[in-house]
Scaffold this active site. Structure first.
Site, PDB file in Angstrom:
ATOM      1  CB  SER A   1     -19.309   7.609  10.960  1.00 39.58           C
ATOM      2  OG  SER A   1     -18.569   6.854  10.026  1.00 39.58           O
TER       3      SER A   1
HETATM    4  N1  SAH Z   1     -21.115   3.750   6.682  1.00 40.19           N
HETATM    5  C1  SAH Z   1     -20.890   2.803   7.763  1.00 40.19           C
HETATM    6  C2  SAH Z   1     -19.489   2.929   8.286  1.00 40.19           C
HETATM    7  C3  SAH Z   1     -18.886   1.573   8.391  1.00 40.19           C
HETATM    8  S1  SAH Z   1     -17.136   1.533   8.710  1.00 40.19           S
HETATM    9  C4  SAH Z   1     -21.922   2.951   8.842  1.00 40.19           C
HETATM   10  O1  SAH Z   1     -22.694   3.938   8.825  1.00 40.19           O
HETATM   11  O2  SAH Z   1     -22.024   2.074   9.709  1.00 40.19           O
HETATM   12  C5  SAH Z   1     -16.475   1.229   7.096  1.00 40.19           C
HETATM   13  C6  SAH Z   1     -16.949  -0.035   6.408  1.00 40.19           C
HETATM   14  O3  SAH Z   1     -16.210  -0.134   5.188  1.00 40.19           O
HETATM   15  C7  SAH Z   1     -16.694  -1.328   7.156  1.00 40.19           C
HETATM   16  O4  SAH Z   1     -17.887  -2.027   7.297  1.00 40.19           O
HETATM   17  C8  SAH Z   1     -15.697  -2.078   6.253  1.00 40.19           C
HETATM   18  O5  SAH Z   1     -15.870  -3.474   6.278  1.00 40.19           O
HETATM   19  C9  SAH Z   1     -16.037  -1.499   4.906  1.00 40.19           C
HETATM   20  N2  SAH Z   1     -14.992  -1.634   3.897  1.00 40.19           N
HETATM   21  C10 SAH Z   1     -13.650  -1.516   4.014  1.00 40.19           C
HETATM   22  N3  SAH Z   1     -13.043  -1.698   2.823  1.00 40.19           N
HETATM   23  C11 SAH Z   1     -14.036  -1.957   1.918  1.00 40.19           C
HETATM   24  C12 SAH Z   1     -14.054  -2.259   0.523  1.00 40.19           C
HETATM   25  N4  SAH Z   1     -12.939  -2.329  -0.204  1.00 40.19           N
HETATM   26  N5  SAH Z   1     -15.249  -2.474  -0.066  1.00 40.19           N
HETATM   27  C13 SAH Z   1     -16.396  -2.415   0.638  1.00 40.19           C
HETATM   28  N6  SAH Z   1     -16.448  -2.145   1.962  1.00 40.19           N
HETATM   29  C14 SAH Z   1     -15.284  -1.926   2.594  1.00 40.19           C
END
Ligand code: SAH
Length: 219
Positions: free
Chosen positions: A67
């Site tokens: 993000s």
């Molecule tokens: N907080 C992260 C943002 C990653 S984007 C950062 O700072 O980099 C969102 C993430 O959520 C992705 O890696 C995606 O694979 C994960 N995601 C999506 N659905 C999910 C679920 N049901 N359980 C766990 N992770 C999930």
């Protein structure tokens, strides 16, 4: 953590906090400190490292993103964290937001559903020396019941609705921040669980990758 920094990255990070975060009204001292400390550039792929401190999200592989710095600060501040808190994060991704949380609170549990991201984040957070992070590879829409209840829950992927299991795993007085909406745009919601029920406030529009799972989108 200092071993990852150079004069240049320290300066870029200081500018990021001053110009993108403080200038836009983030005031929580713990959040500002955490964002000054965590070396964001090591969470970003080599090919994007030169823009790690820029004012936008970046790809982290598998179609996912880290993000924008301001969004990380805004969501973290909205959780109104106390150092004693136990926090659940859904969507570890790069692990950057996880590290920001781990700088502020006693204990962070984080769940990721994509194995390659989970493995990379595990290794990185360990090499940075964090000992207060518990990681799990699974569907985070189900929460992490064995570790709950939590003082705060942060969902970093866009959900079609608030997953019931996450509400259940939130303590009374607990806060949850979660983007809810359709596949293209969401509203960032702050939810507070009280003895009299659920209070919900909108923090504004946003755009996240999809929360995929049993209580999320089905791909
Ligand atoms: N907080 C992260 C943002 C990653 S984007 C950062 O700072 O980099 C969102 C993430 O959520 C992705 O890696 C995606 O694979 C994960 N995601 C999506 N659905 C999910 C679920 N049901 N359980 C766990 N992770 C999930």
């Amino acid at each position: 953590m200092m071993i990852h920094d150079t004069e240049r990255t320290l300066q870029l990070r200081e500018e990021m906090v001053a110009q993108q975060i403080e200038a836009r009204g983030i005031t929580d001292r713990r959040v500002l400190r955490a964002m000054r400390v965590v070396p964001r550039h090591v969470f970003v792929d080599e090919s994007h490292r030169h823009e790690a401190y820029s004012d936008y999200p970046l790809p982290i592989g598998e179609g996912q993103t880290i993000s924008q710095p301001f969004i990380v600060a805004e969501m973290t501040q909205a959780l109104a964290l106390d150092p004693e808190d136990k926090v659940l994060e859904i969507g570890t991704g790069s692990g950057y937001q996880t590290a920001v949380l781990a700088e502020i609170v006693q204990s962070v549990c984080t769940v990721e559903r994509i194995e390659s991201l989970y493995l990379r984040a595990t290794q990185l957070l360990q090499s940075l020396g964090y000992r207060n992070i518990l990681m799990r590879l699974s569907d985070g829409t189900l929460g992490w019941a064995e570790q709950g209840p939590f003082d705060a829950i942060l969902v970093t992927a866009g959900a079609p609705h608030v997953p019931r299991s996450l509400l259940q795993q939130l303590k009374e007085g607990g806060r949850m921040v979660i983007p809810v909406g359709d596949r293209f745009s969401q509203e960032l919601l702050k939810i507070v669980k009280t003895e009299r029920g659920i209070h919900q406030t909108g923090l504004g529009g946003c755009r996240f990758v999809k929360l995929v799972g049993e209580h999320g989108w089905n791909r």
